[in-house]
Design a protein around this motif. Structure first.
Motif, mmCIF file in Angstrom:
data_model
loop_
_atom_site.group_PDB
_atom_site.id
_atom_site.type_symbol
_atom_site.label_atom_id
_atom_site.label_comp_id
_atom_site.label_asym_id
_atom_site.label_seq_id
_atom_site.Cartn_x
_atom_site.Cartn_y
_atom_site.Cartn_z
ATOM 1 N N GLU A 51 89.028 72.861 59.240
ATOM 2 C CA GLU A 51 88.860 72.734 60.621
ATOM 3 C C GLU A 51 90.112 72.740 61.533
ATOM 4 O OE1 GLU A 51 87.426 68.679 62.875
ATOM 5 O OE2 GLU A 51 87.356 68.811 60.728
ATOM 6 N N LEU A 52 90.062 73.466 62.634
ATOM 7 C CA LEU A 52 90.801 73.939 63.546
ATOM 8 C C LEU A 52 90.648 73.691 64.881
ATOM 9 C CD1 LEU A 52 93.009 77.372 63.322
ATOM 10 C CD2 LEU A 52 92.443 76.446 65.405
ATOM 11 N N HIS A 53 91.705 72.970 65.626
ATOM 12 C CA HIS A 53 91.588 72.679 67.019
ATOM 13 C C HIS A 53 92.813 73.198 67.844
ATOM 14 C CE1 HIS A 53 89.084 69.083 65.231
ATOM 15 N NE2 HIS A 53 88.404 70.195 65.418
ATOM 16 N N ILE A 54 92.566 73.941 68.887
ATOM 17 C CA ILE A 54 93.543 73.957 70.009
ATOM 18 C C ILE A 54 93.588 72.994 70.996
ATOM 19 C CG2 ILE A 54 94.405 75.594 71.654
ATOM 20 C CD1 ILE A 54 93.722 78.004 69.972
ATOM 21 N N ASN A 95 101.208 71.356 77.566
ATOM 22 C CA ASN A 95 101.794 71.567 76.281
ATOM 23 C C ASN A 95 100.379 71.693 75.482
ATOM 24 O OD1 ASN A 95 104.428 70.947 76.930
ATOM 25 N ND2 ASN A 95 103.726 68.599 77.117
ATOM 26 N N TYR A 96 100.613 72.704 74.485
ATOM 27 C CA TYR A 96 99.759 73.121 73.845
ATOM 28 C C TYR A 96 100.044 72.863 72.357
ATOM 29 C CZ TYR A 96 97.314 75.515 77.507
ATOM 30 O OH TYR A 96 96.433 76.003 78.752
ATOM 31 N N SER A 97 98.896 72.528 71.510
ATOM 32 C CA SER A 97 99.167 72.009 70.226
ATOM 33 C C SER A 97 98.289 72.565 69.362
ATOM 34 C CB SER A 97 99.325 70.568 70.056
ATOM 35 O OG SER A 97 98.364 69.908 70.593
ATOM 36 N N CYS A 98 98.272 72.757 68.091
ATOM 37 C CA CYS A 98 97.446 73.226 67.117
ATOM 38 C C CYS A 98 97.070 72.207 66.103
ATOM 39 C CB CYS A 98 97.828 74.481 66.435
ATOM 40 S SG CYS A 98 96.966 75.200 65.156
#
Length: 291
Positions: A51-54, A95-98
């Motif tokens: 499961e991956l979220h940006i 700010n972006y995170s993964c």
């Protein structure tokens, strides 16, 4: 345009060890350097449940409506990987995170994109993996160990409990403290030596506020193979040895007796055979008849 970006990312994917899952958050210039591709890559997982979220500003979960594209789940060798990306303006100051979650291995890592670095991103938080185990000690003692590993940041609470009560150093608990790992996460190991016959309820509680993790594992009183009911094993071994002796006696004694009988019969036959030419009806000469 999107197909081109997708192909570029496919070419840079590399195989990693399935025992070392990996998460990267990175960017590449795009569209005459006015935009950039912001990508999140998760790889090295033993099963496909990735499961991956940006996320934007760690709160807003971006979706395909926001322009997120995904490679889907792919298998490479014996491991699985997934890569999502979004195209943003270079003037973007958010700010972006993964965030990557792999429920089967209890893997949970969140990394932030660092615009001033070409690296794979900075870990914001990583959920600890918790293990409760027992090892052999001298005589009738065992070591009960609680291990939390792979967490970030380093602040963590780890408790060994007996019947719901938290044990301390005064109760015999020893701790490694929080130690760094090669993957920039941390681990902590606490243990206590107890009697093998102790039937109290022991558990391991780990609280990691940064990754919103709270887990408690209970010991099921299962012992290592060579300490599991030693007295019972000794009794069983003695019983087996006694049974073998009885079987040997019951089998060997009749066999030996039979061999002896056959031998005696054979020996008697041999002796009879040696004298078989001597007439059996010859009488001794009468001394008086010769006078």
């Amino acid at each position: 345009m999107f197909i081109y970006v997708f192909v570029v990312f496919l070419l840079v994917v590399q195989t990693v060890n399935g025992d070392q899952p990996d998460v990267e958050m990175f960017s590449e210039s795009f569209n005459q350097d006015t935009e950039m591709v912001l990508a999140c890559r998760a790889r090295g997982f033993n099963t496909s449940g990735i499961e991956l979220h940006i996320k934007k500003n760690r709160c807003d979960l971006l979706t395909k409506e926001d322009g997120v594209k995904t490679s889907g789940i792919y298998q490479q060798g014996n491991t699985y990987w997934r890569e999502d990306y979004i195209i943003i303006s270079k003037s973007e100051m958010s700010n972006y995170s993964c965030e990557v979650i792999h429920a089967e291995s209890r893997f949970h890592v969140e990394k932030v994109w660092d615009p001033d670095s070409d690296g794979p991103g900075r870990i914001i938080s990583s959920r600890p993996r918790v293990f409760l185990s027992v090892d052999n000690e001298v005589q009738a003692k065992i070591t009960l160990t609680c291990l939390a590993e792979g967490f970030y940041p380093r602040n963590i609470t780890l408790n060994i409990k007996r019947n719901g009560n938290i044990l301390t150093r005064e109760d015999g608990v020893d701790s490694s403290g929080v130690c760094p790992r090669e993957d920039n996460t941390f681990q902590r190991r606490d243990h206590i030596i107890i009697s093998k016959s102790d039937r109290s309820d022991y558990s391991c509680e780990v609280i990691h506020a940064a990754s919103d993790s709270h887990e408690e594992k209970v010991w099921d009183h299962h012992l290592p193979p060579d300490t599991d009911d030693k007295d019972g094993d000794s009794w069983l071994k003695s019983a087996i040895i006694a049974a073998v002796i009885v079987v040997l006696v019951l089998v060997l004694v009749p066999v030996l007796f039979l061999v002896l009988v056959l031998y005696l019969r054979s020996d008697l036959g041999d002796r009879r055979g040696r004298y078989s030419d001597v007439p059996q009806d010859v009488e001794a000469p009468d001394s008086e008849s010769n006078l």
